[in-house]
Design a protein around this motif. Structure first.
Motif, PDB file in Angstrom:
ATOM      1  N   ALA A  84       0.592  -1.316   0.044  1.00  0.00           N
ATOM      2  CA  ALA A  84       0.092   0.157  -0.119  1.00  0.00           C
ATOM      3  C   ALA A  84       0.802   1.216  -0.033  1.00  0.00           C
ATOM      4  CB  ALA A  84      -0.983  -0.075   1.229  1.00  0.00           C
ATOM      5  N   SER A  85       2.127   1.146   0.670  1.00  0.00           N
ATOM      6  CA  SER A  85       2.729   2.607   0.624  1.00  0.00           C
ATOM      7  C   SER A  85       3.441   2.665  -0.809  1.00  0.00           C
ATOM      8  CB  SER A  85       3.918   2.265   1.536  1.00  0.00           C
ATOM      9  OG  SER A  85       3.555   2.439   2.788  1.00  0.00           O
ATOM     10  N   ARG A  86       3.607   1.648  -1.332  1.00  0.00           N
ATOM     11  CA  ARG A  86       4.110   1.866  -2.892  1.00  0.00           C
ATOM     12  C   ARG A  86       3.112   2.483  -3.720  1.00  0.00           C
ATOM     13  NH1 ARG A  86       6.965  -3.189  -5.032  1.00  0.00           N
ATOM     14  NH2 ARG A  86       7.025  -1.841  -6.920  1.00  0.00           N
ATOM     15  N   ALA A  87       1.835   1.858  -3.245  1.00  0.00           N
ATOM     16  CA  ALA A  87       0.568   2.235  -4.268  1.00  0.00           C
ATOM     17  C   ALA A  87       0.187   3.548  -4.046  1.00  0.00           C
ATOM     18  CB  ALA A  87      -0.488   1.358  -3.760  1.00  0.00           C
ATOM     19  N   ILE A  88       0.135   3.731  -2.968  1.00  0.00           N
ATOM     20  CA  ILE A  88      -0.282   5.214  -2.712  1.00  0.00           C
ATOM     21  C   ILE A  88       0.720   6.401  -3.399  1.00  0.00           C
ATOM     22  CG2 ILE A  88       0.783   5.638  -0.180  1.00  0.00           C
ATOM     23  CD1 ILE A  88      -1.351   7.334   0.368  1.00  0.00           C
ATOM     24  N   ARG A 122       4.402   0.080   4.398  1.00  0.00           N
ATOM     25  CA  ARG A 122       5.649  -0.601   4.547  1.00  0.00           C
ATOM     26  C   ARG A 122       6.044  -1.213   5.829  1.00  0.00           C
ATOM     27  NH1 ARG A 122      11.052   0.013   2.442  1.00  0.00           N
ATOM     28  NH2 ARG A 122      10.380  -0.634   0.503  1.00  0.00           N
ATOM     29  N   ARG A 123       5.592  -0.168   6.890  1.00  0.00           N
ATOM     30  CA  ARG A 123       6.054  -0.497   8.301  1.00  0.00           C
ATOM     31  C   ARG A 123       5.454  -2.067   8.627  1.00  0.00           C
ATOM     32  NH1 ARG A 123       5.507   4.187  10.812  1.00  0.00           N
ATOM     33  NH2 ARG A 123       3.262   4.091  11.357  1.00  0.00           N
ATOM     34  N   ASP A 155       6.208   8.321   6.756  1.00  0.00           N
ATOM     35  CA  ASP A 155       4.977   9.375   6.561  1.00  0.00           C
ATOM     36  C   ASP A 155       3.762   8.520   5.992  1.00  0.00           C
ATOM     37  OD1 ASP A 155       6.269  11.598   7.683  1.00  0.00           O
ATOM     38  OD2 ASP A 155       6.884  12.245   5.704  1.00  0.00           O
ATOM     39  N   SER A 156       4.170   7.664   4.921  1.00  0.00           N
ATOM     40  CA  SER A 156       3.031   6.887   4.302  1.00  0.00           C
ATOM     41  C   SER A 156       2.306   5.934   5.054  1.00  0.00           C
ATOM     42  CB  SER A 156       3.236   6.292   2.931  1.00  0.00           C
ATOM     43  OG  SER A 156       4.291   5.402   2.994  1.00  0.00           O
ATOM     44  N   LEU A 201       1.339  15.596  -0.509  1.00  0.00           N
ATOM     45  CA  LEU A 201       2.067  14.846  -1.626  1.00  0.00           C
ATOM     46  C   LEU A 201       1.644  13.589  -2.015  1.00  0.00           C
ATOM     47  CD1 LEU A 201       5.801  15.878  -0.772  1.00  0.00           C
ATOM     48  CD2 LEU A 201       4.711  16.003  -3.174  1.00  0.00           C
ATOM     49  N   LEU A 202       1.039  12.846  -0.689  1.00  0.00           N
ATOM     50  CA  LEU A 202       0.718  11.604  -0.910  1.00  0.00           C
ATOM     51  C   LEU A 202      -0.743  11.514  -1.491  1.00  0.00           C
ATOM     52  CD1 LEU A 202       1.393  10.478   2.608  1.00  0.00           C
ATOM     53  CD2 LEU A 202       2.443   9.351   0.513  1.00  0.00           C
TER      54      LEU A 202
END
Length: 282
Positions: free
Chosen positions: A180-184, A206-207, A247-248, A264-265
């Motif tokens: 999901a962090s890469r997707a957003i 990612r976490r 952050d993401s 930004l996100l």
């Protein structure tokens, strides 16, 4: 009127952050052991349903591919024991020329005892395809080199071609490492990078992927070190985007983040929506 992504009528009252979290299916917190079990079972069921002989995973040295490799190896080991015949995980290393994180990929494969691994260096192929693309640009009056982003798409596409060729030749399913962090953030090529057959990390940020990595026994140096972006030695990909994975991850847990990071996100999510969807048609 803002337009982020398709919503149900009942979701119209949600904030942009809540919409994104719901669309990506992210939980605010996870039980890592339970998530490992659920995702291993998911892989096993998909292998049996498809009639495949196992899984293929590109291991590039970052925590995402290492965690996915751990899930794959556990799934195929369990199936081998349960079904009385061998199911395999094929680990594929795909550096583009010389890359500093190749050793991490090998370390991950060794940690999980992968029996089958291959290396396919895509550097020469990428350069040749880029050169042909630049010839095509010249033919339409654009006398220039390719952009960084364009060459990144070539790298992703070249890897995809090799992975799917190997999977076809061996009746394996290509496992993706999108989360999901890469997707957003849109930090993937079109349709999440490799057009994978199956995505066991998709609803994690990612976490949370790091939590699974710890549970699976990924080497500590892989878990704690950011992966250098292709072609930019020493510069983490998240630094280029201007927003960190922390952050993401906070954003996807529903926590408040700095307004600039949130903006930004949300901008990335909106502008890169086409990367997450199926090919449109009519």
């Amino acid at each position: 009127m803002r337009k982020m992504m398709p919503m149900k009528v009942s979701e119209l009252h949600l904030s942009i952050q809540e919409e994104i979290i719901a669309a990506l299916g992210v939980k605010p917190a996870i039980d890592a052991e339970a998530e490992v079990r659920k995702r291993v079972d998911f892989l096993k069921a998909y292998i049996l349903e498809s009639g495949a002989k196992g899984l293929l995973i590109a291991i590039n040295g970052d925590v995402d591919s290492a965690a996915a490799a751990g899930l794959c190896q556990r799934a195929t080991d369990e199936l081998t024991a349960e079904q009385g015949k061998e199911y395999i995980t094929l680990g594929v290393f795909q550096p583009c020329g010389e890359q500093e994180d190749t050793g991490h990929g090998c370390a991950a494969a060794k940690a999980f005892g992968l029996k089958y691994t291959v290396m396919t260096n895509i550097g020469d192929a990428v350069d040749e395809i880029a050169l042909e693309t630049e010839y095509a640009l010249k033919a339409i009056g654009q006398h220039r080199h390719m952009t960084y982003q364009g060459k990144g798409e070539i790298q992703a596409g070249t890897r995809m071609v090799i992975l799917h060729a190997l999977s076809l030749e061996n009746n394996l399913l290509v496992v993706g490492t999108a989360h999901a962090s890469r997707a957003i953030a849109g930090s993937c090529a079109k349709w999440e990078g490799a057009g994978a057959d199956i995505e066991p990390l998709r609803s994690l940020h990612r976490r949370q992927v790091r939590e699974l990595a710890v549970c699976l026994g990924v080497p500590a140096e892989i878990i704690t070190e950011a992966k250098a972006a292709d072609r930019l030695a020493g510069q983490p990909g998240e630094a280029r985007r201007g927003v960190s994975y922390e952050d993401s991850s906070d954003y996807l847990e529903g926590k408040p983040v700095q307004p600039a990071a949130a903006e930004l996100l949300e901008s990335f999510c909106r502008s890169n929506a086409y990367k997450r969807g199926v090919v449109p048609g009519i």
